[in-house]
Design an enzyme around this catalytic site. Structure first.
Site, PDB file in Angstrom:
ATOM      1  N   PHE A  73      -3.958  -6.290  -3.657  1.00  0.00           N
ATOM      2  CA  PHE A  73      -4.025  -7.144  -2.481  1.00  0.00           C
ATOM      3  C   PHE A  73      -5.094  -8.214  -2.611  1.00  0.00           C
ATOM      4  O   PHE A  73      -4.893  -9.362  -2.237  1.00  0.00           O
ATOM      5  CB  PHE A  73      -4.320  -6.245  -1.284  1.00  0.00           C
ATOM      6  CG  PHE A  73      -4.074  -6.868   0.049  1.00  0.00           C
ATOM      7  CD1 PHE A  73      -2.989  -7.701   0.273  1.00  0.00           C
ATOM      8  CD2 PHE A  73      -4.930  -6.597   1.104  1.00  0.00           C
ATOM      9  CE1 PHE A  73      -2.764  -8.254   1.522  1.00  0.00           C
ATOM     10  CE2 PHE A  73      -4.705  -7.135   2.353  1.00  0.00           C
ATOM     11  CZ  PHE A  73      -3.618  -7.971   2.561  1.00  0.00           C
ATOM     12  N   GLY A  74      -6.241  -7.839  -3.163  1.00  0.00           N
ATOM     13  CA  GLY A  74      -7.336  -8.793  -3.204  1.00  0.00           C
ATOM     14  C   GLY A  74      -8.356  -8.471  -4.270  1.00  0.00           C
ATOM     15  O   GLY A  74      -8.255  -7.480  -4.979  1.00  0.00           O
ATOM     16  N   GLY A 119     -14.387  -5.276  -8.167  1.00  0.00           N
ATOM     17  CA  GLY A 119     -13.112  -4.634  -8.470  1.00  0.00           C
ATOM     18  C   GLY A 119     -11.966  -5.478  -7.940  1.00  0.00           C
ATOM     19  O   GLY A 119     -12.177  -6.500  -7.273  1.00  0.00           O
ATOM     20  N   LYS A 165     -13.873  -8.658   0.309  1.00  0.00           N
ATOM     21  CA  LYS A 165     -12.530  -8.597  -0.256  1.00  0.00           C
ATOM     22  C   LYS A 165     -11.834  -9.917   0.064  1.00  0.00           C
ATOM     23  O   LYS A 165     -11.588 -10.222   1.238  1.00  0.00           O
ATOM     24  CB  LYS A 165     -11.761  -7.417   0.346  1.00  0.00           C
ATOM     25  CG  LYS A 165     -10.435  -7.187  -0.390  1.00  0.00           C
ATOM     26  CD  LYS A 165      -9.486  -6.255   0.296  1.00  0.00           C
ATOM     27  CE  LYS A 165      -9.569  -4.859   0.258  1.00  0.00           C
ATOM     28  NZ  LYS A 165      -8.473  -4.025   0.605  1.00  0.00           N
ATOM     29  N   GLY A 216      -7.620  -5.131  -6.595  1.00  0.00           N
ATOM     30  CA  GLY A 216      -6.452  -4.300  -6.336  1.00  0.00           C
ATOM     31  C   GLY A 216      -5.240  -5.191  -6.246  1.00  0.00           C
ATOM     32  O   GLY A 216      -5.303  -6.384  -6.568  1.00  0.00           O
ATOM     33  N   ASP A 249      -2.514   7.290   2.011  1.00  0.00           N
ATOM     34  CA  ASP A 249      -2.951   7.025   0.636  1.00  0.00           C
ATOM     35  C   ASP A 249      -4.297   7.703   0.369  1.00  0.00           C
ATOM     36  O   ASP A 249      -5.237   7.075  -0.123  1.00  0.00           O
ATOM     37  CB  ASP A 249      -3.040   5.510   0.394  1.00  0.00           C
ATOM     38  CG  ASP A 249      -2.922   5.160  -1.081  1.00  0.00           C
ATOM     39  OD1 ASP A 249      -2.477   6.030  -1.871  1.00  0.00           O
ATOM     40  OD2 ASP A 249      -3.268   4.025  -1.461  1.00  0.00           O
TER      41      ASP A 249
HETATM   42  N1  LIG Z   1     -16.727  -1.897   0.266  1.00  0.00           N
HETATM   43  C1  LIG Z   1     -16.677  -1.837  -1.064  1.00  0.00           C
HETATM   44  N2  LIG Z   1     -17.798  -1.670  -1.774  1.00  0.00           N
HETATM   45  C2  LIG Z   1     -17.755  -1.612  -3.123  1.00  0.00           C
HETATM   46  N3  LIG Z   1     -16.615  -1.695  -3.839  1.00  0.00           N
HETATM   47  C3  LIG Z   1     -15.468  -1.868  -3.195  1.00  0.00           C
HETATM   48  C4  LIG Z   1     -15.425  -1.948  -1.773  1.00  0.00           C
HETATM   49  N4  LIG Z   1     -14.142  -2.107  -1.381  1.00  0.00           N
HETATM   50  C5  LIG Z   1     -13.416  -2.123  -2.517  1.00  0.00           C
HETATM   51  N5  LIG Z   1     -14.198  -1.984  -3.603  1.00  0.00           N
HETATM   52  C6  LIG Z   1     -13.763  -1.959  -4.992  1.00  0.00           C
HETATM   53  O1  LIG Z   1     -12.763  -2.941  -5.180  1.00  0.00           O
HETATM   54  C7  LIG Z   1     -11.583  -2.355  -5.694  1.00  0.00           C
HETATM   55  C8  LIG Z   1     -10.372  -2.984  -5.012  1.00  0.00           C
HETATM   56  O2  LIG Z   1     -10.443  -2.724  -3.628  1.00  0.00           O
HETATM   57  P1  LIG Z   1      -9.175  -2.240  -2.814  1.00  0.00           P
HETATM   58  O3  LIG Z   1      -8.600  -1.046  -3.480  1.00  0.00           O
HETATM   59  O4  LIG Z   1      -9.576  -2.105  -1.389  1.00  0.00           O
HETATM   60  O5  LIG Z   1      -8.246  -3.509  -3.004  1.00  0.00           O
HETATM   61  P2  LIG Z   1      -6.727  -3.621  -2.672  1.00  0.00           P
HETATM   62  O6  LIG Z   1      -6.246  -4.887  -3.270  1.00  0.00           O
HETATM   63  O7  LIG Z   1      -6.543  -3.452  -1.193  1.00  0.00           O
HETATM   64  O8  LIG Z   1      -6.172  -2.360  -3.445  1.00  0.00           O
HETATM   65  P3  LIG Z   1      -4.764  -1.668  -3.397  1.00  0.00           P
HETATM   66  O9  LIG Z   1      -4.072  -2.155  -4.609  1.00  0.00           O
HETATM   67  O10 LIG Z   1      -5.127  -0.212  -3.463  1.00  0.00           O
HETATM   68  O11 LIG Z   1      -4.111  -2.061  -2.112  1.00  0.00           O
HETATM   69  C9  LIG Z   1     -11.678  -0.881  -5.420  1.00  0.00           C
HETATM   70  O12 LIG Z   1     -11.141  -0.164  -6.475  1.00  0.00           O
HETATM   71  C10 LIG Z   1     -13.151  -0.619  -5.316  1.00  0.00           C
HETATM   72  O13 LIG Z   1     -13.652  -0.188  -6.552  1.00  0.00           O
END
Ligand SMILES: Nc1ncnc2c1ncn2[C@@H]1O[C@H](COP(=O)(O)OP(=O)(O)OP(=O)(O)O)[C@@H](O)[C@H]1O
Length: 713
Positions: free
Chosen positions: A83-84, A79, A101, A81, A198
């Site tokens: 951020f990463g 996935g 991540k 987001g 959140d």
């Molecule tokens: N530990 C994990 N195990 C499996 N999938 C994960 C895990 N952490 C994150 N993901 C998947 O990756 C995607 C992105 O992770 P996350 O939301 O933490 O990223 P982010 O860039 O911090 O997002 P945001 O835009 O909410 O800040 C999530 O939607 C989730 O489906």
């Protein structure tokens, strides 16, 4: 020939262009990865002379571990987001799978961008602050290289809660289970002074695809530290889930409860509490003005402007009837108070966990617990048998009903046992009230949230308390049984074991040790205790025999092998993944000798809330403080702290490492956390405050992870 900054592989790299840092050449495998993680743009670091560097603390790296590419093989993307990007990754040495991540580094001139630094540090700090909680996706380790920060996380394979909601048809029982896990995570964050900001179904992930898989909170990107009573003002969150007071820019922990309420509403009804179509909002507002009710027919988020949504959140009437026609009244009564607009009137997450709708579903589990414990009690005195099943039985029999959250207790560790068969262990002593039972997993999680310094302090207080055999009889018996099961005292004739109370022996050893300690440094307590126990003479001391038996293995006085504890965690009583078992165990063996010492066992299992009610509490803490305060100045300095932590072993074993290690920055950051008056040292009051178990720090907030599929056995 050039070296890749990520993997250090050598290759033919192009010469960097004008204004591009030499470090930007990457080997082909890292380049592929950079593309996948979106790092390509950042891999070319433009040095612009026009950029003015901001004032403040500019850093070039976080100090995280290097060599991610040597230790992990990246797999498919899971996935992404804002951020990463998240990938599956295999730890090459162990073969275990994790989620990684990868966050591309952002630069400001030649340094890391301060905003980016703050965001990464915050996410890592908050994750670490949550310790070993099983309701939060565990941050295993943080790595970095020139291009990326790689956060190695526990892999949650079951998808998000939002995915399940979208698939539909979640039973009320399943919804209740998800809500318990969600509220546990929220309540633990609040107990640790973290406002999540959140809470929403996308940020909760299932560990496995199973229907009843545990649910964990992921992503602390917007979390904020918040003292009780502090008012936060930054408008953060996800529009559909934000609380009215967040829009008013004056909020605190109750805002997370509102967001959890929206999530619970969605889980149980498949809908949002309001329809945010602008026309519908107008309709609601006029209905409100007329004192009437309108029916919600919300099905999606289309045609929604934030303004209309804000008005719906602030003033729209919520539907508690039509959407709930397939849901029980109890469930609705549970959710309704969470969506009270006045935050003062909203229940806390911890209070909600004791709501009858949630506890009713686990009442039958209590009955099962009692049956199991009754069975175990009949074998509780059979401490000479050698199977790990009997270790578990002994441990279970030593305590009361393990599920603190389901018995409606006040939430501390001291609710009374219902099992008459265990009454011999239920003394008026502090620890005897509920030493272990089925709360082992809860205790291990909570112990992990305390942090290293508090763990060391409590171990020393426990050591002092152990001089009074009456205090700790139950715990000593369990510890002794574990030792014997593990074969540490196998050479002893059974008559000697039977006739000697381990509590008494330990007390004698500790008392003798204490005398030695009075004139020596704390570092030698273990050695002195072992020596004192050894001096007790042949056959007269279980501890002496334990020490002697353990000596060839390099073990210390009164220790049990980690494997014995591990045996308890994997014998089927608890539902824990391999990664979770390692997570819980990683905090237990600070010096890497493969054993858990008696004082550590006590620190882990004692009922500290009860201990702190004792009139002796301050005296015990004062004794420990005076020992830590090597120069007798009345304050513990950073140098004294460094020596102290060093003396108690290097300190941290990530589950990826074979050996424990001490992060260089750990000691100053420990001091920063406790040094309330900011003078760079720790006063007695600050130390007392550190060791104090907060009223919010309740065992019931943590999941017991009892294996319910064994219920019929
Ligand atoms: N530990 C994990 N195990 C499996 N999938 C994960 C895990 N952490 C994150 N993901 C998947 O990756 C995607 C992105 O992770 P996350 O939301 O933490 O990223 P982010 O860039 O911090 O997002 P945001 O835009 O909410 O800040 C999530 O939607 C989730 O489906």
């Amino acid at each position: 020939m050039r070296a890749c900054p990520r993997s250090a592989a050598l290759g033919q790299g192009q010469l960097p262009g004008r204004g591009v840092l030499a470090a930007t050449w990457q080997c082909s495998s890292c380049k592929r990865r950079s593309r996948a993680t979106g790092c390509v743009a950042r891999a070319t670091l433009q040095v612009s002379p026009q950029l003015e560097e901001p004032h403040g603390n500019l850093i070039d790296s976080f100090g995280f571990k290097p060599n991610f590419s040597w230790e992990f093989q990246l797999g498919g993307m899971i996935g992404s987001g804002s951020f990463g990007v998240v990938h599956v990754a295999t730890h090459l040495r162990s073969g275990r799978k994790y989620a990684v991540k990868s966050v591309p580094k952002q630069f400001f001139g030649q340094h890391l961008d301060p905003g980016f630094v703050a965001r990464v540090q915050h996410e890592v700090d908050v994750s670490r602050h949550m310790g070993q909680s099983l309701n939060v996706v565990h941050l295993v380790e943080a790595y970095e290289d020139d291009v990326c920060v790689d956060l190695v996380l526990e892999l949650a394979c079951g998808g998000s809660l939002l995915g399940r909601i979208k698939r539909g048809s979640i039973s009320e029982v399943t919804a209740a289970r998800c809500i318990v896990d969600m509220l546990r995570a929220v309540a633990q964050c609040h107990a640790k002074g973290v406002a999540v900001c959140d809470v929403k179904p996308d940020n909760f992930l299932f560990v496995t695809p199973r229907e009843d898989a545990p649910l964990k909170m992921a992503d602390f990107g917007l979390a904020q530290y918040c003292r009780p009573g502090q008012v936060l003002s930054e408008r953060v969150g996800t529009p559909y889930y934000v609380a009215p007071e967040v829009l008013r820019q004056a909020y605190g922990f109750p805002a997370d409860v509102w967001s959890a309420g929206v999530t619970a509403y969605q889980l149980l009804t498949g809908r949002f509490p309001w329809h945010a179509d602008p026309d519908w909002v107008e309709e609601q507002l006029s209905a409100n003005a007329a004192g009437g009710r309108a029916r919600s027919s919300n099905t999606g988020q289309s045609n929604v402007t934030n303004k209309a949504l804000w008005r719906a959140i602030m003033y729209g009437q919520l539907d508690w009837q039509w959407a709930w026609h397939n849901v029980s009244d109890e469930a609705r009564d549970f959710v309704q108070p969470m969506l009270t607009r006045d935050p003062e009137q909203r229940p806390t997450a911890a209070q909600l966990l004791r709501h009858p709708w949630l506890t009713a579903s686990s009442r039958s589990l209590d009955e099962w617990d009692d049956r199991l414990a009754a069975r175990a009690s009949s074998s509780s005195l059979n401490i000479h048998s050698s199977s790990s099943a009997s270790i578990s039985a002994t441990v279970k029999a030593a305590g009361g009903n393990g599920n603190g959250s389901s018995n409606g207790s006040s939430g501390n560790d001291s609710s009374s046992s219902s099992n008459a068969g265990r009454s011999h262990l239920r003394s008026q002593s502090l620890a005897g009230m509920r030493p272990l039972a089925d709360t082992l997993v809860q205790r291990l999680q909570r112990y992990g949230t305390w942090g290293r310094l508090k763990q060391i302090g409590l171990r020393q207080v426990a050591k002092i308390m152990a001089r009074d055999p009456g205090q700790l009889q139950g715990l000593a018996e369990v510890f002794g049984a574990l030792q014997r099961e593990a074969g540490l005292v196998a050479p002893l004739p059974s008559a000697a074991v039977a006739s000697t109370s381990l509590a008494r022996v330990d007390a004698a050893a500790a008392a003798a040790a204490a005398a030695a300690v009075a004139s020596t440094s704390l570092a030698s307590v273990d050695a002195a205790a072992a020596a004192a126990a050894g001096a007790a003479g042949p056959g007269g001391s279980v501890v002496a025999a334990a020490a002697a038996a353990a000596a060839p293995l390099g073990a210390v006085h009164g220790a049990i092998p980690l494997e014995a504890i591990r045996g308890l965690l994997v014998d089927g009583t608890y539902e824990l993944s391999e990664v979770e078992v390692r997570q819980l165990m990683s905090q237990l063996d600070h010096n890497g000798d493969g054993y858990v010492s008696y004082d550590e066992w006590l620190a882990l299992t004692l009922d500290w809330t009860a201990a702190q009610r004792s009139s002796n509490w301050e005296t015990w803490v004062r004794q420990v403080f005076d020992r830590f305060d090597g120069d007798g100045s009345g304050r513990i300095s950073t140098a004294e702290l460094l020596e102290l932590v060093g003396r108690h072993g290097p300190g941290f074993t990530s589950e990826l490492d074979e050996e424990p290690y001490l992060i260089p920055d750990t000691v100053p950051s420990m001091m920063r956390r406790v040094d309330a008056d900011g003078d760079g040292s720790m006063s007695f009051d600050e130390f007392l405050g550190l060791l104090q178990t907060d009223a919010a720090d309740q065992l019931e907030l943590f999941s017991s992870r009892r294996n319910y599929s064994n219920r019929q056995q």
